[in-house]
Design an enzyme around this catalytic site. Structure first.
Site: not given
Length: 530
Positions: A135-137, A195, A200-202, A206, A282
């Site tokens: 993921t991003c993190n 996180s 956070e729910g994202q 994932q 987007a």
């Protein structure tokens, strides 16, 4: 916290070149340069930094992609047999807590490649099961193996090959966990406790995707990892439904909005409500960004993207927001008339940096805030060398989320209690697999006795002309039924033992009672009786 035994593995000291994790971007960009980051050590006591001996000089040969070619999907019985042989769960990875963004972006893997790269990890045989979460993190590899030394060395080989980074840099940034510690880490990840923005729910979505990929036809989840990931998803759902940890700002996008709102007056000398906003990209992050901006009264925003469909979908989702759609060739016109520009694209190269700003006349000293929420980064840090330009990336969000973390301390305690229950549930299931060899051995021993006695009985009965073949078959079924009923109780007792200690005690008692460790003695006794 116990050290992973694999920390003693010999890790190569030289790196080979890695491959890029992302496709080339359509937006005009410039190539970045990367410097070796300083040593970053974890501050979270739930994790263990890999600080391996720098004297290791073992050379590692690079795996070939062809090795994954003919890999056959294991059957359910084969996966169960492997799981019963003591496969231990491990995780090696890095996250925003331990590694700088320069290192994380070198290892980032698109979701579409998770299974392909997992197959590459397992192709050499040291790792039985593997699943990737990128993921991003964070970038984490969950894997199961019977030999932790060889398995950890194989995963480190993969990381070095993938990133192209010197192993000394990897050592300072990664963490290694095994057994119950690895299980507990995944539970905290799925629950949102690990996180950047607590709760956070994202990340739950994932982890769910990681599980779904692991059980696909080309997935490498296996019996143990697929069960662990499924339990983690259930744990994450339970935490969010039974506690208030997900209330309020719970995403990276919301933290980016909070940061820009907080710094707007200082950096731009302008109230946030009057700032002209734009976002490049987007995707999902942009949708979340607009959601949080809209909650703060956003009325207008420009979206720069390489195609029209996704921005048009956002227009439909946010009818109360005036969304201006601009294609990528109009990027610099939008930057020139915006006060705050958010970037959230999958480009592997910089979309905005010092050279590009100068090339397009954006170096005149006009105040401009650039907020980068993408990994790999979209904005070069050198853009901050220009007067008036204030760049921020995901690492700068730490100060913003510290406040949120403090507010959620009470909820974190409740969440950890629930997560511990789910972790214990998985650990209990994993330990139950250790009973499978004993159960199989017990069945084999009982069937051996049954067969021996049935043969003696059959020889006598077959001498009686009044016995038909059907009646002899009935005697055989009777013997099988008696044995099955006799074994049902002991085997149920093994499966339902409440704790690891009770299970081990039950295994020891049954082994002694049925002399499972003395097969030759049992056979000898049978011969003496004859």
């Amino acid at each position: 916290m116990k050290f992973s035994t694999a920390l003693l593995a010999a890790i190569p000291a030289t790196a080979t070149s890695g491959t890029c994790a992302f496709q080339s971007a359509a937006i005009t960009s410039s190539k970045r340069t990367t410097t070796t980051p300083p040593s970053i050590y974890p501050t979270n006591t739930a994790l263990l930094a890999a600080t391996l001996n720098d004297s290791s000089t073992q050379q590692v040969s690079s795996p070939t992609a062809a090795a994954t070619g003919g890999k056959r999907k294991k059957t359910k019985a084969e996966r169960l047999e492997l799981a019963s042989k003591g496969l231990q769960v491990h995780v090696i990875g890095l996250s925003i807590h331990h590694a700088q963004v320069e290192v994380r972006e070198k290892l980032a893997i698109p979701e579409s490649e998770w299974n392909e790269q997992s197959a590459l990890i397992t192709s050499t045989g040291q790792v039985e099961e593997a699943a990737i979460l990128s993921t991003c993190n964070r970038f984490e590899i969950y894997f199961a193996a019977s030999d932790p030394h060889e398995a950890n060395a194989r995963v480190m080989e993969f990381l070095q090959e993938r990133s192209g980074l010197p192993v000394s840099v990897l050592r300072r940034n990664i963490f290694m966990l095994e057994g119950d510690d690895a299980v507990w880490h995944l539970m905290r990840v799925a629950g949102g406790l690990d996180s950047l923005v607590v709760g956070e729910g994202q990340i739950l979505s994932q982890v769910r995707q990681c599980h779904l990929h692991s059980i696909e036809e080309d997935g490498c989840g296996g019996k143990v990892l697929s069960r662990l990931l499924n339990n983690a998803v259930a744990a994450g759902k339970r935490v969010r439904s039974e506690t208030a940890i997900s209330k309020g700002s719970v995403s990276i996008s919301s933290a980016a909005v909070e940061l820009s709102e907080h710094m707007c007056m200082k950096d731009l000398n302008l109230p946030f409500s009057e700032a002209r906003l734009a976002v490049v990209g987007a995707g999902t992050m942009t949708r979340l960004l607009i959601t949080h901006l809209a909650s703060r009264g956003l009325e207008r925003i420009a979206i720069v993207n390489r195609s029209m469909p996704r921005p048009m979908e956002l227009q439909e989702q946010f009818p109360d927001v005036d969304i201006e759609i601009v294609l990528e060739d109009g990027l610099w016109d939008v930057v020139g008339r915006s006060d705050i520009v958010y970037t959230a694209t999958s480009s592997p190269d910089y979309v905005i940096d010092k050279a590009l700003l100068e090339e397009h006349g954006q170096d005149g000293g006009r105040p401009l805030m650039l907020v980068d929420i993408a990994v790999p980064r979209n904005i070069g840090s050198d853009s901050g060398e220009l007067d008036g330009v204030k760049p921020y990336n995901v690492d700068d969000l730490k100060a913003v989320v510290a406040k949120n973390t403090a507010m959620r301390q009470r909820e974190m305690i409740e969440a950890e209690t629930l997560l511990r229950e789910e972790a214990d549930s998985f650990i209990g299931w994993r330990e139950s697999l250790s009973a499978i060899p004993t159960i199989n051995q017990l069945q084999e021993r009982a069937n051996m006795f049954r067969t021996e006695e049935l043969k003696k009985c059959t020889r006598k009965l077959s001498q009686n002309d009044n016995f038909t073949d059907r009646e002899l078959e009935a005697v055989e079924r009777l013997s099988r039924g008696i044995v099955n009923k006799m074994l049902h109780g002991p085997m149920s007792h093994l499966r339902k033992a409440e704790s690891v200690e009770k299970k081990q005690a039950a295994l020891s008692e049954l082994s002694s009672m049925f002399r499972l460790d003395d097969e030759q003695g049992a056979r000898g006794r049978g011969r003496r009786r004859r």
